[in-house]
Design a protein around this motif. Structure first.
Motif, mmCIF file in Angstrom:
data_model
loop_
_atom_site.group_PDB
_atom_site.id
_atom_site.type_symbol
_atom_site.label_atom_id
_atom_site.label_comp_id
_atom_site.label_asym_id
_atom_site.label_seq_id
_atom_site.Cartn_x
_atom_site.Cartn_y
_atom_site.Cartn_z
ATOM 1 N N PHE A 183 0.834 -1.196 0.000
ATOM 2 C CA PHE A 183 0.000 0.000 0.000
ATOM 3 C C PHE A 183 0.873 1.252 0.000
ATOM 4 C CE2 PHE A 183 -2.956 -3.130 1.494
ATOM 5 C CZ PHE A 183 -4.215 -2.690 1.099
ATOM 6 N N THR A 184 0.458 2.249 -0.747
ATOM 7 C CA THR A 184 1.110 3.546 -0.704
ATOM 8 C C THR A 184 0.061 4.607 -0.412
ATOM 9 O OG1 THR A 184 0.847 3.880 -3.093
ATOM 10 C CG2 THR A 184 2.904 2.869 -2.348
ATOM 11 N N VAL A 185 0.482 5.667 0.257
ATOM 12 C CA VAL A 185 -0.419 6.755 0.623
ATOM 13 C C VAL A 185 0.176 8.056 0.117
ATOM 14 C CG1 VAL A 185 -1.655 7.906 2.499
ATOM 15 C CG2 VAL A 185 -1.019 5.487 2.726
ATOM 16 N N SER A 186 -0.625 8.858 -0.562
ATOM 17 C CA SER A 186 -0.149 10.147 -1.068
ATOM 18 C C SER A 186 -1.245 11.189 -0.908
ATOM 19 C CB SER A 186 0.260 10.038 -2.542
ATOM 20 O OG SER A 186 -0.842 9.615 -3.338
ATOM 21 N N ARG A 187 -0.824 12.447 -0.886
ATOM 22 C CA ARG A 187 -1.783 13.543 -0.843
ATOM 23 C C ARG A 187 -2.120 13.920 -2.278
ATOM 24 N NH1 ARG A 187 0.278 18.976 1.597
ATOM 25 N NH2 ARG A 187 0.670 17.639 3.406
ATOM 26 N N ALA A 188 -3.371 13.747 -2.651
ATOM 27 C CA ALA A 188 -3.779 13.979 -4.035
ATOM 28 C C ALA A 188 -4.226 15.410 -4.272
ATOM 29 C CB ALA A 188 -4.900 13.023 -4.418
ATOM 30 N N ALA A 189 -4.754 16.076 -3.245
ATOM 31 C CA ALA A 189 -5.259 17.438 -3.429
ATOM 32 C C ALA A 189 -5.402 18.104 -2.075
ATOM 33 C CB ALA A 189 -6.609 17.417 -4.145
ATOM 34 N N THR A 190 -5.356 19.440 -2.096
ATOM 35 C CA THR A 190 -5.641 20.259 -0.914
ATOM 36 C C THR A 190 -6.580 21.370 -1.346
ATOM 37 O OG1 THR A 190 -3.465 19.825 0.062
ATOM 38 C CG2 THR A 190 -4.666 21.729 0.879
ATOM 39 N N ASN A 191 -7.702 21.523 -0.624
ATOM 40 C CA ASN A 191 -8.663 22.545 -0.990
ATOM 41 C C ASN A 191 -9.553 22.861 0.206
ATOM 42 O OD1 ASN A 191 -11.602 23.105 -2.621
ATOM 43 N ND2 ASN A 191 -9.808 24.098 -3.447
ATOM 44 N N LYS A 192 -9.785 24.138 0.439
ATOM 45 C CA LYS A 192 -10.710 24.595 1.491
ATOM 46 C C LYS A 192 -10.389 24.013 2.858
ATOM 47 C CE LYS A 192 -14.562 25.186 -1.782
ATOM 48 N NZ LYS A 192 -15.933 24.756 -2.146
ATOM 49 N N GLY A 193 -9.100 23.822 3.134
ATOM 50 C CA GLY A 193 -8.700 23.284 4.425
ATOM 51 C C GLY A 193 -8.804 21.778 4.535
ATOM 52 N N TYR A 194 -9.048 21.096 3.435
ATOM 53 C CA TYR A 194 -9.153 19.645 3.422
ATOM 54 C C TYR A 194 -8.028 19.030 2.600
ATOM 55 C CZ TYR A 194 -13.871 20.074 5.317
ATOM 56 O OH TYR A 194 -14.943 20.353 6.112
ATOM 57 N N ARG A 195 -7.634 17.842 2.973
ATOM 58 C CA ARG A 195 -6.706 17.032 2.195
ATOM 59 C C ARG A 195 -7.476 15.854 1.584
ATOM 60 N NH1 ARG A 195 -2.720 20.742 3.278
ATOM 61 N NH2 ARG A 195 -1.331 20.200 4.990
ATOM 62 N N VAL A 196 -7.194 15.566 0.325
ATOM 63 C CA VAL A 196 -7.678 14.322 -0.275
ATOM 64 C C VAL A 196 -6.494 13.351 -0.308
ATOM 65 C CG1 VAL A 196 -8.649 13.206 -2.317
ATOM 66 C CG2 VAL A 196 -9.419 15.501 -1.665
ATOM 67 N N LEU A 197 -6.617 12.259 0.416
ATOM 68 C CA LEU A 197 -5.557 11.260 0.504
ATOM 69 C C LEU A 197 -5.900 10.074 -0.405
ATOM 70 C CD1 LEU A 197 -5.027 11.240 4.386
ATOM 71 C CD2 LEU A 197 -3.858 12.640 2.649
ATOM 72 N N ARG A 198 -4.900 9.673 -1.167
ATOM 73 C CA ARG A 198 -5.071 8.528 -2.066
ATOM 74 C C ARG A 198 -4.290 7.342 -1.509
ATOM 75 N NH1 ARG A 198 -2.615 8.145 -8.256
ATOM 76 N NH2 ARG A 198 -3.660 6.199 -8.875
ATOM 77 N N VAL A 199 -5.015 6.267 -1.263
ATOM 78 C CA VAL A 199 -4.391 5.012 -0.806
ATOM 79 C C VAL A 199 -4.419 4.050 -1.977
ATOM 80 C CG1 VAL A 199 -4.465 3.163 0.881
ATOM 81 C CG2 VAL A 199 -5.242 5.455 1.531
ATOM 82 N N ARG A 200 -3.257 3.646 -2.421
ATOM 83 C CA ARG A 200 -3.130 2.784 -3.600
ATOM 84 C C ARG A 200 -2.672 1.404 -3.188
ATOM 85 N NH1 ARG A 200 -4.667 2.233 -8.930
ATOM 86 N NH2 ARG A 200 -3.055 1.279 -10.195
ATOM 87 N N ARG A 201 -3.375 0.388 -3.655
ATOM 88 C CA ARG A 201 -2.900 -0.981 -3.479
ATOM 89 C C ARG A 201 -2.254 -1.444 -4.770
ATOM 90 N NH1 ARG A 201 -5.706 -5.997 -0.317
ATOM 91 N NH2 ARG A 201 -3.767 -7.189 -0.138
#
Length: 202
Positions: A183-201
């Motif tokens: 599994f890998t985890v990355s930050r895909a986006a930042t907007n309006k004080g939120y992070r979108v985290l992508r977890v890839r298998r």
């Protein structure tokens, strides 16, 4: 909402259904919400960020909305991927009832709104989308993610939205250390004080 939480299994407040017009999958839709669920008056900011910063869901297979509330993520996936089976999972029975009502309103027959224990153990997922219930506490949240994320199929993604000031960066670091190999985890986006985290298998 007094001492009642959206993660209550059975909200005690009186069920008062009300209409809500929202845009899902690019079109305005008139749906039904009620008190005793998360963000009953609108699509909350985090979910909006998630929906606008993730690619279309896979066209088929099983898809999971973890902590579905009244259903904006699950219903969007079902609209965009009509040949997929969308599992809308929540502990709140009222939220699940609203998802079922809204799926029927939209003519969707590919949504299963169920309690976590009602997802068959052999079901794996081609994609996961979640605005996870951070306020349940780290222990419950971590157990939830360690239960569901390893049920992703190979070469698939989970997309999580977490408010920065509610611990998105620490959750990111925790997942990197806690998830199994592959599994890998990355930050895909930042907007309006939120992070979108992508977890890839892989």
């Amino acid at each position: 909402m007094s001492n009642e939480h959206y993660f209550s299994a059975a909200p005690e407040s009186e069920l008062k259904l009300r209409p809500l017009v929202v845009t899902l999958a690019g079109l305005p839709r008139t749906l039904t919400t009620a008190g005793g669920v998360f963000s009953p008056d609108r699509i909350d900011a985090g979910t909006q960020v998630l929906l606008s910063h993730t690619p279309p869901p896979p066209p088929g297979g099983n898809l999971l909305d973890l902590g579905c509330g009244w259903g904006p993520i699950a219903l969007t996936m079902a609209l965009e991927s009509p040949h997929a089976t969308v599992w809308a999972v929540d502990v709140n029975e009222r939220a699940l009832d609203l998802v079922r009502r809204n799926a029927e309103t939209l003519g969707l027959d590919n949504v299963n709104a169920v309690l976590p224990q009602d997802v068959p153990a052999d079901v794996t997922f081609m994609g996961i989308r979640s605005n996870p219930p951070i306020r349940v506490g780290k222990s419950v949240l971590h157990d939830m993610l360690l239960h569901w994320l390893p049920r992703m199929d190979a070469a698939t993604d989970a997309w999580l939205v977490v408010q920065r000031n509610l611990g998105s960066d620490s959750l990111h670091r925790w997942m990197e250390g806690a998830l199994p190999e592959g599994f890998t985890v990355s930050r895909a986006a930042t907007n309006k004080g939120y992070r979108v985290l992508r977890v890839r298998r892989r």
